[in-house]
Design a protein around this motif. Sequence first.
Motif, PDB file in Angstrom:
ATOM      1  N   TYR A 164     -63.015 108.869-143.348  1.00 33.70           N
ATOM      2  CA  TYR A 164     -63.647 108.785-142.033  1.00 33.70           C
ATOM      3  C   TYR A 164     -62.928 107.802-141.132  1.00 33.70           C
ATOM      4  O   TYR A 164     -62.208 106.902-141.589  1.00 33.70           O
ATOM      5  CB  TYR A 164     -65.117 108.381-142.157  1.00 33.70           C
ATOM      6  CG  TYR A 164     -65.354 107.078-142.894  1.00 33.70           C
ATOM      7  CD1 TYR A 164     -65.356 105.851-142.226  1.00 33.70           C
ATOM      8  CD2 TYR A 164     -65.592 107.074-144.267  1.00 33.70           C
ATOM      9  CE1 TYR A 164     -65.584 104.673-142.896  1.00 33.70           C
ATOM     10  CE2 TYR A 164     -65.810 105.891-144.951  1.00 33.70           C
ATOM     11  CZ  TYR A 164     -65.813 104.694-144.261  1.00 33.70           C
ATOM     12  OH  TYR A 164     -66.031 103.512-144.932  1.00 33.70           O
ATOM     13  N   ILE A 165     -63.130 108.027-139.839  1.00 27.46           N
ATOM     14  CA  ILE A 165     -62.760 107.081-138.789  1.00 27.46           C
ATOM     15  C   ILE A 165     -64.031 106.859-137.993  1.00 27.46           C
ATOM     16  O   ILE A 165     -64.680 107.825-137.562  1.00 27.46           O
ATOM     17  CB  ILE A 165     -61.665 107.648-137.872  1.00 27.46           C
ATOM     18  CG1 ILE A 165     -60.439 108.073-138.682  1.00 27.46           C
ATOM     19  CG2 ILE A 165     -61.272 106.650-136.799  1.00 27.46           C
ATOM     20  CD1 ILE A 165     -59.498 108.965-137.919  1.00 27.46           C
ATOM     21  N   VAL A 166     -64.411 105.608-137.797  1.00 25.81           N
ATOM     22  CA  VAL A 166     -65.688 105.322-137.146  1.00 25.81           C
ATOM     23  C   VAL A 166     -65.537 104.151-136.181  1.00 25.81           C
ATOM     24  O   VAL A 166     -64.749 103.227-136.419  1.00 25.81           O
ATOM     25  CB  VAL A 166     -66.786 105.030-138.196  1.00 25.81           C
ATOM     26  CG1 VAL A 166     -66.442 103.799-139.023  1.00 25.81           C
ATOM     27  CG2 VAL A 166     -68.149 104.886-137.543  1.00 25.81           C
ATOM     28  N   ALA A 167     -66.266 104.209-135.078  1.00 24.30           N
ATOM     29  CA  ALA A 167     -66.297 103.125-134.097  1.00 24.30           C
ATOM     30  C   ALA A 167     -67.733 102.653-133.938  1.00 24.30           C
ATOM     31  O   ALA A 167     -68.673 103.459-133.958  1.00 24.30           O
ATOM     32  CB  ALA A 167     -65.749 103.599-132.755  1.00 24.30           C
ATOM     33  N   THR A 168     -67.915 101.353-133.782  1.00 23.22           N
ATOM     34  CA  THR A 168     -69.242 100.764-133.603  1.00 23.22           C
ATOM     35  C   THR A 168     -69.223  99.840-132.398  1.00 23.22           C
ATOM     36  O   THR A 168     -68.300  99.025-132.242  1.00 23.22           O
ATOM     37  CB  THR A 168     -69.686  99.983-134.842  1.00 23.22           C
ATOM     38  OG1 THR A 168     -69.730 100.870-135.967  1.00 23.22           O
ATOM     39  CG2 THR A 168     -71.060  99.355-134.642  1.00 23.22           C
ATOM     40  N   ARG A 169     -70.245  99.971-131.550  1.00 23.49           N
ATOM     41  CA  ARG A 169     -70.313  99.192-130.307  1.00 23.49           C
ATOM     42  C   ARG A 169     -71.702  98.595-130.148  1.00 23.49           C
ATOM     43  O   ARG A 169     -72.709  99.266-130.383  1.00 23.49           O
ATOM     44  CB  ARG A 169     -70.000 100.101-129.112  1.00 23.49           C
ATOM     45  CG  ARG A 169     -70.103  99.432-127.754  1.00 23.49           C
ATOM     46  CD  ARG A 169     -68.878  98.562-127.481  1.00 23.49           C
ATOM     47  NE  ARG A 169     -68.912  98.011-126.149  1.00 23.49           N
ATOM     48  CZ  ARG A 169     -69.561  96.903-125.775  1.00 23.49           C
ATOM     49  NH1 ARG A 169     -70.266  96.233-126.669  1.00 23.49           N
ATOM     50  NH2 ARG A 169     -69.504  96.475-124.541  1.00 23.49           N
ATOM     51  N   THR A 170     -71.766  97.311-129.793  1.00 23.85           N
ATOM     52  CA  THR A 170     -73.033  96.659-129.480  1.00 23.85           C
ATOM     53  C   THR A 170     -73.378  96.969-128.030  1.00 23.85           C
ATOM     54  O   THR A 170     -72.693  96.509-127.110  1.00 23.85           O
ATOM     55  CB  THR A 170     -72.937  95.145-129.701  1.00 23.85           C
ATOM     56  OG1 THR A 170     -72.533  94.889-131.047  1.00 23.85           O
ATOM     57  CG2 THR A 170     -74.270  94.475-129.426  1.00 23.85           C
ATOM     58  N   VAL A 171     -74.435  97.753-127.824  1.00 23.47           N
ATOM     59  CA  VAL A 171     -74.839  98.164-126.464  1.00 23.47           C
ATOM     60  C   VAL A 171     -75.667  97.073-125.808  1.00 23.47           C
ATOM     61  O   VAL A 171     -75.439  96.696-124.656  1.00 23.47           O
ATOM     62  CB  VAL A 171     -75.619  99.490-126.524  1.00 23.47           C
ATOM     63  CG1 VAL A 171     -76.046  99.920-125.128  1.00 23.47           C
ATOM     64  CG2 VAL A 171     -74.774 100.577-127.168  1.00 23.47           C
ATOM     65  N   THR A 172     -76.650  96.581-126.525  1.00 26.99           N
ATOM     66  CA  THR A 172     -77.444  95.425-126.103  1.00 26.99           C
ATOM     67  C   THR A 172     -77.514  94.492-127.301  1.00 26.99           C
ATOM     68  O   THR A 172     -77.118  94.878-128.412  1.00 26.99           O
ATOM     69  CB  THR A 172     -78.866  95.837-125.674  1.00 26.99           C
ATOM     70  OG1 THR A 172     -79.614  96.204-126.846  1.00 26.99           O
ATOM     71  CG2 THR A 172     -78.832  97.005-124.687  1.00 26.99           C
ATOM     72  N   PRO A 173     -78.007  93.263-127.148  1.00 20.88           N
ATOM     73  CA  PRO A 173     -78.086  92.374-128.308  1.00 20.88           C
ATOM     74  C   PRO A 173     -78.848  92.967-129.483  1.00 20.88           C
ATOM     75  O   PRO A 173     -78.626  92.563-130.633  1.00 20.88           O
ATOM     76  CB  PRO A 173     -78.795  91.140-127.743  1.00 20.88           C
ATOM     77  CG  PRO A 173     -78.414  91.127-126.298  1.00 20.88           C
ATOM     78  CD  PRO A 173     -78.362  92.569-125.892  1.00 20.88           C
ATOM     79  N   SER A 174     -79.725  93.936-129.248  1.00 21.18           N
ATOM     80  CA  SER A 174     -80.524  94.494-130.339  1.00 21.18           C
ATOM     81  C   SER A 174     -80.142  95.917-130.726  1.00 21.18           C
ATOM     82  O   SER A 174     -80.617  96.427-131.735  1.00 21.18           O
ATOM     83  CB  SER A 174     -82.012  94.469-129.969  1.00 21.18           C
ATOM     84  OG  SER A 174     -82.246  95.234-128.801  1.00 21.18           O
ATOM     85  N   VAL A 175     -79.290  96.575-129.944  1.00 21.93           N
ATOM     86  CA  VAL A 175     -78.962  97.981-130.199  1.00 21.93           C
ATOM     87  C   VAL A 175     -77.462  98.137-130.441  1.00 21.93           C
ATOM     88  O   VAL A 175     -76.645  97.644-129.665  1.00 21.93           O
ATOM     89  CB  VAL A 175     -79.390  98.886-129.025  1.00 21.93           C
ATOM     90  CG1 VAL A 175     -78.955 100.331-129.278  1.00 21.93           C
ATOM     91  CG2 VAL A 175     -80.894  98.811-128.826  1.00 21.93           C
ATOM     92  N   ARG A 176     -77.131  98.839-131.521  1.00 21.75           N
ATOM     93  CA  ARG A 176     -75.745  99.183-131.831  1.00 21.75           C
ATOM     94  C   ARG A 176     -75.631 100.689-132.027  1.00 21.75           C
ATOM     95  O   ARG A 176     -76.520 101.321-132.602  1.00 21.75           O
ATOM     96  CB  ARG A 176     -75.263  98.492-133.105  1.00 21.75           C
ATOM     97  CG  ARG A 176     -74.895  97.044-132.922  1.00 21.75           C
ATOM     98  CD  ARG A 176     -74.369  96.457-134.223  1.00 21.75           C
ATOM     99  NE  ARG A 176     -74.172  95.021-134.107  1.00 21.75           N
ATOM    100  CZ  ARG A 176     -73.952  94.214-135.130  1.00 21.75           C
ATOM    101  NH1 ARG A 176     -73.897  94.728-136.356  1.00 21.75           N
ATOM    102  NH2 ARG A 176     -73.783  92.924-134.956  1.00 21.75           N
ATOM    103  N   VAL A 177     -74.496 101.220-131.592  1.00 18.49           N
ATOM    104  CA  VAL A 177     -74.240 102.652-131.722  1.00 18.49           C
ATOM    105  C   VAL A 177     -72.929 102.837-132.474  1.00 18.49           C
ATOM    106  O   VAL A 177     -71.941 102.144-132.210  1.00 18.49           O
ATOM    107  CB  VAL A 177     -74.159 103.330-130.344  1.00 18.49           C
ATOM    108  CG1 VAL A 177     -73.816 104.804-130.492  1.00 18.49           C
ATOM    109  CG2 VAL A 177     -75.479 103.168-129.596  1.00 18.49           C
ATOM    110  N   SER A 178     -72.927 103.764-133.431  1.00 20.15           N
ATOM    111  CA  SER A 178     -71.722 104.098-134.185  1.00 20.15           C
ATOM    112  C   SER A 178     -71.477 105.602-134.098  1.00 20.15           C
ATOM    113  O   SER A 178     -72.419 106.397-134.107  1.00 20.15           O
ATOM    114  CB  SER A 178     -71.865 103.710-135.664  1.00 20.15           C
ATOM    115  OG  SER A 178     -72.038 102.314-135.803  1.00 20.15           O
ATOM    116  N   ALA A 179     -70.224 105.985-133.997  1.00 20.16           N
ATOM    117  CA  ALA A 179     -69.854 107.397-133.987  1.00 20.16           C
ATOM    118  C   ALA A 179     -68.495 107.544-134.645  1.00 20.16           C
ATOM    119  O   ALA A 179     -67.640 106.664-134.523  1.00 20.16           O
ATOM    120  CB  ALA A 179     -69.818 107.936-132.558  1.00 20.16           C
ATOM    121  N   GLY A 180     -68.310 108.665-135.346  1.00 20.29           N
ATOM    122  CA  GLY A 180     -67.035 108.844-136.026  1.00 20.29           C
ATOM    123  C   GLY A 180     -66.791 110.275-136.437  1.00 20.29           C
ATOM    124  O   GLY A 180     -67.616 111.168-136.205  1.00 20.29           O
TER     125      GLY A 180
END
Length: 728
Positions: A142-158
């Motif tokens: 897999y290749i995956v990216a993770t981003r902190t959107v707000t201090p409490s929410v994170r989104v990952s997609a890959g």
Amino acid sequence: MRRSPLIRRLMATTLPVALVLGSAGTTAVADPLYARNMSTYGLAGGIDTPTAETLPDGTLGATVSWSDYGRRSSVVFQALPKLTAVLRYSRVEGINDYRNDGYISDRSADLRWQVLDEQGWRPAVAVGLQDFLGTGVYSGEYIVATRTVTPSVRVSAGLGWGALAGKPRTIDSNDEGGTPNLDQWFRGGARPFASVSWQVNDRLNLVAEYSNNDYIAKYSNGAVFQQGEEPDSNLNLAAFYRFGGNYEVGLYTIGGNTFGAQFSIALNQREATYPSGLEKAPAPVRPRPAPQADPEGWSGSWAQDPTAQPAIQTALGDAMRKEGQTLESMALTANRAEVRLRNGRYISQAEAIGRTARLMTRALPPSVETFVITSTADGVPTSSVTVRRSDVERLENTEAGQIAAASALSDAPAGAPGLVRSEGVYPRFRWSIKPYVDLGIFSAEDGVTHEVGAEARASYEIAPGLILTGALRQRAFGNIDQRGPGIPGRRGEHYTPGEYEANPALETTPQGVPRVRSDTRMYTGNNDLVIPELTLGWYAKPAPAVYTRVTAGLLERAYGGVSTEVLWKPANSAFALGAEINRVKKRDFDQLFDFRDYEVTMGHVSAYYEFAQGFTAQLDVGKYLAGDKGATVTLTREFANGWRIGAYATKTDLSAEEFGEGSFDKGVTLSIPLGWVTGQPSRERVSADLRSLSRDGGAQLNVRDRLYDHVRDSHSVKLYEGWGRFWR
């Protein structure tokens, strides 16, 4: 230059994605993207899908998850700030093997590398290999990216391949396992996956994810197995609750129709129960009086008194004994003192040296300006730290780096002019009685096994470098019972102990390989007293950077004989060379004084190198117990507080068919200093060798007290890594 298909695929996927995402970042430095929860596969992730998060460097953790699809027990290690490694033992439901139990026991391993960390608007990006050494039930990349959107929410997609894309690899029914499936990496078509995590508070984390895993296993013989009920949808949901700082429980649903639970623990070696330790504070440095206050002491005339050194040596030896140290010998003149130190208490040699230097300021007359503190191991001098007394007095309340800069490290000669041995040091007898626990884990056939009993151990140090060592064991209970090796062609069936002992021909496999380790269970389950070890060892130093060892007797529970070793290891070098030759004979299964017919001469040459961040690489090339020839590569990381975690792999001239399941020997070692748990200073360790298979190929002799680990404690790389404890 023509690139391999794998490299071309990586350049067409991973590298462009990383570069595009990296171009959107800023130069701001962000905090590391540490995991909020562990996935069911035992590493930072969503539920069944991965993320680009990591664990704090050096973290060692474990996860156990249960669902209708199976049970997974995983051990995770954050080997580097960006490299995560996982070993996994799973019970996979819905698949039959020779036992026809409706499930299989499967071993697998994962690696993940965080290519980019999160900075500004740029997400963290990771590339991973899932189940790249096992049978392939969970195989995927897999290749995956993770981003902190707000201090409490994170989104990952890959993007995922293999099982992560719902396109499971075809498993070779005849494969012995244990070899990387390189030809399948990043092949078979990719599908996207994604997850969102919401940190409700500092304890509760909620996760939703989109997954393509349909839990199907396909075999080359045409068999297709559904691992539990097929998921109704691609949506998985979970709630994870963290407590006690290091523990986490989770509840999750896969596809809306299958529920599961998991428990995780994560230990960071830098976060000890007692971070500062519970040892007593050292005696402070005693400044020298002014010359006019002690003119005789400053003049050095005291050195002409024949009673002076014995009195000083006795007083210093008594003070060092209270610190858990032994003053083996001492050379004293009017302006120079050398002490030979045996460290019996502190995991860091620098702490033992620092405390000895303080005591020397309190015991020696003021004319003595040069301190030489020589460390010893098994009665052999290993290195000398030379420091001026005035620097010890001047720098006591400064950072340890300043006293390091003012000190000089050198090789210690075997002898020195004027050395006087301390009274009562030799001969020396020590003994202990304590419980023992033998654990077997990651066995596909047996699961977790154990044996508990009592062990009495004693050593008699006859003279410097000459040591008699022995142990007795009495089993109390356990499920590690005596049995013979497996019967060829009848998986899951074993020879009885009586059958195996009655037929010497069985001690060679049908492929002609001597059974040097595959009959290990014949040495277990003995309810009578056994002798696991009884040896006489001689350690010497024929040259300033050369060490030797000769050990004779019952070397380990399965072999006895003679083991010889030589090591070249300069005190200021990160590089070392060694050689070992052993002539051994197989012991009888009662582990007393009788032997069987098999004997062999084996050994290897070794190269060692100590890298930064506590890493040590070792290469052994030679002949193994079964007569096969090959090489072992070992990589170990040791932290400043004494934690050691390593991995090794051995490949010899035996084919995969001759070796058997696993194809080649490999395993993981773990060693935790007892003081990390109790807070009390101690050189005792709790160690384990996590190896799923006992095979005959690549088998080494288990000899205690090999030279390298004993010598390097007081040599440059390891000594200075722990130098921060000099003033402790």
